[in-house]
Design an enzyme around this catalytic site. Sequence first.
Site, PDB file in Angstrom:
ATOM      1  CE1 TYR A 159      34.043  -9.416  32.276  1.00 31.16           C
ATOM      2  CE2 TYR A 159      33.622  -8.171  30.274  1.00 31.16           C
ATOM      3  CZ  TYR A 159      34.514  -8.701  31.181  1.00 31.16           C
ATOM      4  OH  TYR A 159      35.858  -8.526  31.002  1.00 31.16           O
ATOM      5  CG  ASP A 283      35.802 -29.899  27.963  1.00 30.68           C
ATOM      6  OD1 ASP A 283      34.961 -29.505  27.138  1.00 30.68           O
ATOM      7  OD2 ASP A 283      35.709 -31.002  28.529  1.00 30.68           O
ATOM      8  CG  ASP A 307      39.155 -13.601  30.479  1.00 34.93           C
ATOM      9  OD1 ASP A 307      40.049 -13.055  29.813  1.00 34.93           O
ATOM     10  OD2 ASP A 307      38.906 -13.284  31.651  1.00 34.93           O
TER      11      ASP A 307
END
Length: 420
Positions: A159, A283, A307
């Site tokens: 961001y 992961d 996200d």
Amino acid sequence: MSYDQIEVPDSGEKITLADEETGELNVPDTPIIPIIHGDGIGTDVGPAAQKVLDAAAEATGRSVEWMRVYAGESAREKYGENLPDDTVNAIRDHRVAIKGPLTTPVGAGYRSLNVALRQKLDLYANVRPTYHIDGVPSPVKNPEEMDMITFRENTEDVYAGIEWEAGTDEVEQVKAFVEDEMGYDEMMHDGPIGIGIKPITEFGTKRLVREAIDYALENDRDTVTLVHKGNIMKFTEGAFRDWGYEVAEEEYGADVITEDELWEEHDGEAPEGTLVVNDRIADNMLQQLLTRTDEYEVIATMNLNGDYMSDAAGAQIGGLGIAPGANFGEGLCLAEPVHGSAPKYAGQDKVNPTAMILSGREMFEYMGWKDAGQLIRDAVEKTISAGDVTYDLERQIEGGNKLATSEFAEAVVENIHDLA
């Protein structure tokens, strides 16, 4: 405070800050709450959510005075710009607000209107609860095992990142600096190259992790998990992990222990009332959401990981159409659904308003109205379990009763009255 084109309700009171250090609020029984209906389907789900929130407030002896504020298309019509100062100031002044989805038009000057609002108000924690509503179809066998809340850092990482496009003078300058000044050329293949950087700070990390730990302690959760890719990105995501553990070890005393302490000092059995902080590689965590769902309760992570994680978790409980969210700052809350604006369905009174309704539940809980919040969840669950659903769920449920957006909201309101 006066605004250019916002009408402040004649009745109702502002929510105010009771304690600047803790962010505790003074919430009157008739608060003024700003609302942005949003773009696209926001014009459908916004009013639907208002009806439900009004009913829950009334059923618990309170009421809401709504104050319409504007962003996106509605702001362009009134102000000629996408995000007027009026809107930002009104949310800051009134402390708690809710918004529908916003679309950022091409050439708007912002990468995202949603991100711009979060950054202007320093809403540093994007908070996404993920829990299964009985009756919602799911792609997994036991969706009820998912009861998790993700605290996603809202101001750093991608961001706040910077990118340079392949073929530009800027990327060539950065490439030359990395190769010539820093002496590092392992990543530089021949041909066009795009380069990006992302910042992770101690300050941003620690205040996010505090928010996650405080939430876990206040809500009797057992674990907080720091999710990162620190095995590869050692000085950004690895630093996030290390700074997160520093918060846990240095600021919470005996209330919080690390996973290492759990096994080295307590043989894997956490003392009663103790919160365990652990960490997982990103992961691996995506795998464990499926294989060890019930072991994870509160997640603290950076922006991009958050996200991925929250959307993957949302799929397990039926999709983003029912996924709520909120953004927290210091004594500030802006609730919003996770889904987008879906403009092709705008004004058709057909889409599912559950995500925005449940985002309103998160807003009420932030205000301390947990009884009203629980009533909303119970009424939504009762409605969906009875097969009274919008088109997206009806097509997956045998014998379902297809309702319009407004009809679904009315059904939830009726169940609020029945349950109250």
